[in-house]
Design a protein around this motif. Structure first.
Motif, PDB file in Angstrom:
ATOM      1  N   GLY A   1      26.177  37.093 -62.570  1.00  0.00           N
ATOM      2  CA  GLY A   1      27.276  36.146 -62.347  1.00  0.00           C
ATOM      3  C   GLY A   1      27.632  35.305 -63.554  1.00  0.00           C
ATOM      4  O   GLY A   1      28.818  35.039 -63.809  1.00  0.00           O
ATOM      5  N   ALA A   2      26.631  34.842 -64.308  1.00  0.00           N
ATOM      6  CA  ALA A   2      26.905  34.000 -65.474  1.00  0.00           C
ATOM      7  C   ALA A   2      27.736  34.752 -66.498  1.00  0.00           C
ATOM      8  O   ALA A   2      28.710  34.225 -67.055  1.00  0.00           O
ATOM      9  CB  ALA A   2      25.592  33.520 -66.096  1.00  0.00           C
ATOM     10  N   ALA A   3      27.357  36.000 -66.782  1.00  0.00           N
ATOM     11  CA  ALA A   3      28.103  36.804 -67.748  1.00  0.00           C
ATOM     12  C   ALA A   3      29.520  37.072 -67.258  1.00  0.00           C
ATOM     13  O   ALA A   3      30.484  37.008 -68.032  1.00  0.00           O
ATOM     14  CB  ALA A   3      27.369  38.116 -68.012  1.00  0.00           C
ATOM     15  N   ARG A   4      29.673  37.371 -65.973  1.00  0.00           N
ATOM     16  CA  ARG A   4      31.011  37.637 -65.427  1.00  0.00           C
ATOM     17  C   ARG A   4      31.904  36.407 -65.546  1.00  0.00           C
ATOM     18  O   ARG A   4      33.080  36.502 -65.884  1.00  0.00           O
ATOM     19  CB  ARG A   4      30.908  38.091 -63.975  1.00  0.00           C
ATOM     20  N   LEU A   5      31.329  35.226 -65.268  1.00  0.00           N
ATOM     21  CA  LEU A   5      32.100  33.994 -65.401  1.00  0.00           C
ATOM     22  C   LEU A   5      32.570  33.790 -66.836  1.00  0.00           C
ATOM     23  O   LEU A   5      33.734  33.452 -67.086  1.00  0.00           O
ATOM     24  CB  LEU A   5      31.248  32.800 -64.962  1.00  0.00           C
TER      25      LEU A   5
ATOM     26  N   ALA B   1      32.542  29.666 -54.499  1.00  0.00           N
ATOM     27  CA  ALA B   1      31.833  28.999 -55.590  1.00  0.00           C
ATOM     28  C   ALA B   1      32.222  29.607 -56.933  1.00  0.00           C
ATOM     29  O   ALA B   1      32.387  28.883 -57.928  1.00  0.00           O
ATOM     30  CB  ALA B   1      30.326  29.095 -55.375  1.00  0.00           C
ATOM     31  N   TYR B   2      32.370  30.922 -56.972  1.00  0.00           N
ATOM     32  CA  TYR B   2      32.754  31.600 -58.212  1.00  0.00           C
ATOM     33  C   TYR B   2      34.117  31.109 -58.684  1.00  0.00           C
ATOM     34  O   TYR B   2      34.301  30.789 -59.871  1.00  0.00           O
ATOM     35  CB  TYR B   2      32.766  33.110 -57.989  1.00  0.00           C
ATOM     36  N   ARG B   3      35.065  31.050 -57.784  1.00  0.00           N
ATOM     37  CA  ARG B   3      36.411  30.594 -58.153  1.00  0.00           C
ATOM     38  C   ARG B   3      36.407  29.136 -58.592  1.00  0.00           C
ATOM     39  O   ARG B   3      37.122  28.754 -59.518  1.00  0.00           O
ATOM     40  CB  ARG B   3      37.355  30.800 -56.968  1.00  0.00           C
ATOM     41  N   HIS B   4      35.607  28.324 -57.924  1.00  0.00           N
ATOM     42  CA  HIS B   4      35.465  26.911 -58.298  1.00  0.00           C
ATOM     43  C   HIS B   4      34.930  26.796 -59.728  1.00  0.00           C
ATOM     44  O   HIS B   4      35.474  26.050 -60.552  1.00  0.00           O
ATOM     45  CB  HIS B   4      34.531  26.221 -57.305  1.00  0.00           C
ATOM     46  N   ALA B   5      33.884  27.554 -60.019  1.00  0.00           N
ATOM     47  CA  ALA B   5      33.292  27.517 -61.357  1.00  0.00           C
ATOM     48  C   ALA B   5      34.264  28.046 -62.403  1.00  0.00           C
ATOM     49  O   ALA B   5      34.368  27.488 -63.506  1.00  0.00           O
ATOM     50  CB  ALA B   5      32.002  28.331 -61.372  1.00  0.00           C
TER      51      ALA B   5
ATOM     52  N   PHE C   1      21.485  29.026 -63.226  1.00  0.00           N
ATOM     53  CA  PHE C   1      20.136  29.578 -63.315  1.00  0.00           C
ATOM     54  C   PHE C   1      20.224  31.022 -62.815  1.00  0.00           C
ATOM     55  O   PHE C   1      20.187  31.271 -61.606  1.00  0.00           O
ATOM     56  CB  PHE C   1      19.159  28.767 -62.459  1.00  0.00           C
ATOM     57  N   PRO C   2      20.351  31.990 -63.723  1.00  0.00           N
ATOM     58  CA  PRO C   2      20.638  33.366 -63.302  1.00  0.00           C
ATOM     59  C   PRO C   2      19.496  34.070 -62.581  1.00  0.00           C
ATOM     60  O   PRO C   2      19.696  35.159 -62.035  1.00  0.00           O
ATOM     61  CB  PRO C   2      20.967  34.067 -64.625  1.00  0.00           C
ATOM     62  N   GLU C   3      18.300  33.467 -62.575  1.00  0.00           N
ATOM     63  CA  GLU C   3      17.215  34.033 -61.780  1.00  0.00           C
ATOM     64  C   GLU C   3      17.407  33.729 -60.296  1.00  0.00           C
ATOM     65  O   GLU C   3      16.740  34.306 -59.442  1.00  0.00           O
ATOM     66  CB  GLU C   3      15.873  33.486 -62.251  1.00  0.00           C
ATOM     67  N   ALA C   4      18.284  32.738 -60.017  1.00  0.00           N
ATOM     68  CA  ALA C   4      18.696  32.363 -58.658  1.00  0.00           C
ATOM     69  C   ALA C   4      17.642  31.566 -57.894  1.00  0.00           C
ATOM     70  O   ALA C   4      17.950  30.923 -56.896  1.00  0.00           O
ATOM     71  CB  ALA C   4      19.128  33.582 -57.839  1.00  0.00           C
ATOM     72  N   THR C   5      16.400  31.618 -58.330  1.00  0.00           N
ATOM     73  CA  THR C   5      15.342  30.862 -57.666  1.00  0.00           C
ATOM     74  C   THR C   5      14.250  30.562 -58.682  1.00  0.00           C
ATOM     75  O   THR C   5      14.200  31.160 -59.759  1.00  0.00           O
ATOM     76  CB  THR C   5      14.769  31.655 -56.482  1.00  0.00           C
ATOM     77  N   ILE C   6      13.378  29.635 -58.347  1.00  0.00           N
ATOM     78  CA  ILE C   6      12.284  29.277 -59.251  1.00  0.00           C
ATOM     79  C   ILE C   6      11.332  30.458 -59.415  1.00  0.00           C
ATOM     80  O   ILE C   6      10.959  31.115 -58.444  1.00  0.00           O
ATOM     81  CB  ILE C   6      11.531  28.052 -58.712  1.00  0.00           C
ATOM     82  N   SER C   7      10.939  30.708 -60.651  1.00  0.00           N
ATOM     83  CA  SER C   7       9.947  31.748 -60.929  1.00  0.00           C
ATOM     84  C   SER C   7       8.558  31.150 -60.800  1.00  0.00           C
ATOM     85  O   SER C   7       8.153  30.311 -61.600  1.00  0.00           O
ATOM     86  CB  SER C   7      10.145  32.305 -62.346  1.00  0.00           C
ATOM     87  N   GLU C   8       7.810  31.584 -59.811  1.00  0.00           N
ATOM     88  CA  GLU C   8       6.456  31.069 -59.604  1.00  0.00           C
ATOM     89  C   GLU C   8       5.463  31.608 -60.622  1.00  0.00           C
ATOM     90  O   GLU C   8       4.360  31.065 -60.769  1.00  0.00           O
ATOM     91  CB  GLU C   8       6.000  31.395 -58.184  1.00  0.00           C
ATOM     92  N   SER C   9       5.843  32.653 -61.331  1.00  0.00           N
ATOM     93  CA  SER C   9       4.978  33.176 -62.386  1.00  0.00           C
ATOM     94  C   SER C   9       5.236  32.459 -63.711  1.00  0.00           C
ATOM     95  O   SER C   9       4.480  32.626 -64.669  1.00  0.00           O
ATOM     96  CB  SER C   9       5.211  34.677 -62.581  1.00  0.00           C
ATOM     97  N   PHE C  10       6.339  31.668 -63.746  1.00  0.00           N
ATOM     98  CA  PHE C  10       6.780  30.956 -64.953  1.00  0.00           C
ATOM     99  C   PHE C  10       7.161  31.918 -66.075  1.00  0.00           C
ATOM    100  O   PHE C  10       7.186  31.545 -67.244  1.00  0.00           O
ATOM    101  CB  PHE C  10       5.732  29.943 -65.416  1.00  0.00           C
ATOM    102  N   THR C  11       7.437  33.160 -65.706  1.00  0.00           N
ATOM    103  CA  THR C  11       8.015  34.143 -66.611  1.00  0.00           C
ATOM    104  C   THR C  11       9.423  34.433 -66.115  1.00  0.00           C
ATOM    105  O   THR C  11       9.783  34.069 -64.984  1.00  0.00           O
ATOM    106  CB  THR C  11       7.192  35.440 -66.629  1.00  0.00           C
ATOM    107  N   LEU C  12      10.231  35.086 -66.945  1.00  0.00           N
ATOM    108  CA  LEU C  12      11.607  35.355 -66.548  1.00  0.00           C
ATOM    109  C   LEU C  12      11.679  36.436 -65.479  1.00  0.00           C
ATOM    110  O   LEU C  12      11.081  37.508 -65.611  1.00  0.00           O
ATOM    111  CB  LEU C  12      12.438  35.807 -67.749  1.00  0.00           C
TER     112      LEU C  12
END
Length: 237
Positions: free
Chosen positions: A132-136, A98-102, A115-126
């Motif tokens: 990965g986003a920065a490396r890309l 996936a990284y190479r594709h992106a 979405f660098p949190e990788a999953t939904i935040s149930e607290s609605f905070t970060l």
């Protein structure tokens, strides 16, 4: 290659938004580059967030290719659509593919949504941002585009029933100025700068949000630090 699926899907989504009578407040779309690659980075509070992130890119006439877990691509309905729109499946056991594709897409001038949190935040905070986003952005030589969403959790999020009725929900979106990701800078430092910027945008979106809970039974979508009853960050999934 002609985009045969993405534009009609966008048209359908906009029609659905109108039918739901969603109220949009979007600011900062001028920060979306009209051409060239970029990594769009947003907080993640609801299952439909990728649609709203993509909506913010429309004034720039850009289509965002999102990285999403591969289970979405295996679904009999969403799978063919995701592939036709050239989104990128992420198998966490084989993340290199996936990284190479992106990376290839970024070098080809595409905007990749992450979405660098990788999953939904149930607290609605970060939550903590993965790097990965920065490396890309560093490896592709493209900027990071910070974005924040607010209100999308009221439509459909983890642990709550969908509410896709005509409820006139406001959706607030803020897009920040691009963040450079120099190859010589430590990836963790770039990730920290990125998270701080998304936090600033999220707080701005929350301040601008035009409604407050209607009563004690309507506080679930508000973070605990803002007086709501969403799970505290340390206990949220």
């Amino acid at each position: 290659m002609a985009e045969l699926v993405y534009p009609p899907v966008i048209g359908f989504a906009r029609t659905a938004f109108k039918a739901l009578d969603l109220k949009f407040d979007i600011a900062g779309t001028e920060n979306i580059p009209r051409r060239g690659g970029a990594v769009l980075v947003s907080n993640h509070i609801g299952y439909l967030d990728f649609i709203f992130c993509g909506l913010a890119a429309l004034p720039a006439k850009r289509l965002v290719r999102f990285m999403a877990k591969d289970s979405v691509f295996r679904h009999k309905v969403s799978g063919p659509l995701m592939r036709a729109m050239k989104h990128i499946p992420v198998d966490r056991s084989q993340g290199v593919h996936a990284y190479r594709h992106a990376l290839s897409a970024l070098r080809g001038g595409e905007i990749i949504g992450v979405f660098p949190e990788a999953t939904i935040s149930e607290s609605f905070t970060l939550k903590t941002f993965k790097s990965g986003a920065a490396r890309l952005a560093q490896e592709a030589g493209v900027p990071l585009l910070p974005m924040a969403l607010w209100g999308t959790q009221r439509l459909w999020t983890k642990g709550h029933k969908r509410d896709l009725g005509r409820n006139h929900f406001p959706i607030t979106i803020r897009v920040g100025e691009p963040i450079e990701a120099p190859a010589e800078e430590q990836t963790d430092k770039i990730t920290d700068r990125l998270r701080l910027r998304v936090q600033d945008l999220l707080e701005a979106a929350q301040r601008a949000y035009p409604v407050r809970p209607k009563g004690p039974d309507d506080t679930w979508w508000v973070p605990a630090h803002l007086g709501g009853t969403a799970p505290a960050p340390r206990t949220a999934g």
